[in-house]
Design a protein around this motif. Sequence first.
Motif, mmCIF file in Angstrom:
data_model
loop_
_atom_site.group_PDB
_atom_site.id
_atom_site.type_symbol
_atom_site.label_atom_id
_atom_site.label_comp_id
_atom_site.label_asym_id
_atom_site.label_seq_id
_atom_site.Cartn_x
_atom_site.Cartn_y
_atom_site.Cartn_z
ATOM 1 N N ILE A 151 1.278 -1.409 0.143
ATOM 2 C CA ILE A 151 -0.243 0.001 -0.057
ATOM 3 C C ILE A 151 0.635 0.922 0.285
ATOM 4 O O ILE A 151 2.723 1.022 0.390
ATOM 5 C CB ILE A 151 -0.740 -0.111 1.477
ATOM 6 C CG1 ILE A 151 -0.209 0.224 2.413
ATOM 7 C CG2 ILE A 151 -2.005 -1.355 0.907
ATOM 8 C CD1 ILE A 151 -0.952 0.441 3.683
ATOM 9 N N THR A 197 -2.295 3.700 8.784
ATOM 10 C CA THR A 197 -3.289 5.030 9.508
ATOM 11 C C THR A 197 -2.586 4.236 10.735
ATOM 12 O O THR A 197 -1.444 3.647 11.685
ATOM 13 C CB THR A 197 -4.036 3.956 9.891
ATOM 14 O OG1 THR A 197 -4.425 2.600 10.349
ATOM 15 C CG2 THR A 197 -5.345 4.326 8.669
ATOM 16 N N ASP A 231 -1.261 5.479 2.923
ATOM 17 C CA ASP A 231 -2.401 5.074 3.682
ATOM 18 C C ASP A 231 -2.642 4.828 4.913
ATOM 19 O O ASP A 231 -3.106 3.756 5.066
ATOM 20 C CB ASP A 231 -3.028 4.204 2.759
ATOM 21 C CG ASP A 231 -3.439 5.079 1.673
ATOM 22 O OD1 ASP A 231 -3.293 5.860 1.285
ATOM 23 O OD2 ASP A 231 -3.913 4.359 -0.029
#
Length: 298
Positions: A52, A58, A56
């Motif tokens: 990813i 978190t 992105d």
Amino acid sequence: MKETNHDQSVGSLFRQALEKKMTSDLSRKHKDNLRHLYNHFMLFLGDEGREIPIRDLTTAQIEAFLHRYDSSSTHYMNKRRELSVLFNTAARLIDEKLLTVKRTEPRRIKAKLNLAYEKEQLKPILNFVKANHDNLYLCCLLTYGCFLRPHEEIRLLTKKHFKAGNTEIHLAGDENKGGKVRVVYVPDYVRQELEPVLDGIKRDDNIFSLCKTPFNEAYFSKQWSRQKKGLLNYGLIYPNQTLYSFRHSAAIDVFRRTKDVYLVQKMMGHSSVTVTLKYLRSLGEFNTEEMREAAPVL
């Protein structure tokens, strides 16, 4: 469609960040810690997570990873700090701020009082170690008398490090934690134990292994652990006193005799006097008597 820097995957950017840190002027231990953290983080993310885009990721994912290091606040914060190093390096590679780690929950580390040896402990401890392990005894003397750190600076010493009739030890910038050329004085009581060893080895030989290959990084930790049992059984040391306590004791001895924090800084090889002040405070200096004498008077 060509991938932009900002769309690079976590795995790609972190690999680049790690490679950059591996070629920087960091200690071997710090590099090893970063490498281990990188491997653990990549395993945690898995194949899909590594692909990813880094933006992105978190905060919740990062906290889930850091919770693996909940055994103590110190352990948690050390891993959080190492992860920040890799994130910050990755951020510079894409010229973008990444605040994911900074937004994670910090932990408060309780101040830990390092315990030095009392003056009357030193000779009985050294006598015990000398009778049981020559190399460890020499390491203890060098830690105390020369203010060197045992596991890297002392363990890696060779005959060529000794200069001026064995009265000085010269360390290059990459051979000590401070990163600068360091010259330390060798007291007579250390030199007397050293010279028979130095006389029997070649210039590039290690003073402990007596050959070009030094013992491994854990060598003195293991030797100290073995001797510590006997030292505790005979009541010569307290449970929270360590091999580093010789260095702590040396710092306190010099400070109490001279009251010169700048001299202590120079002898300890600290990067700044601020580091030395924190070090002395962690050892219980400045003591209550000094604070009482220095207190404001009305």
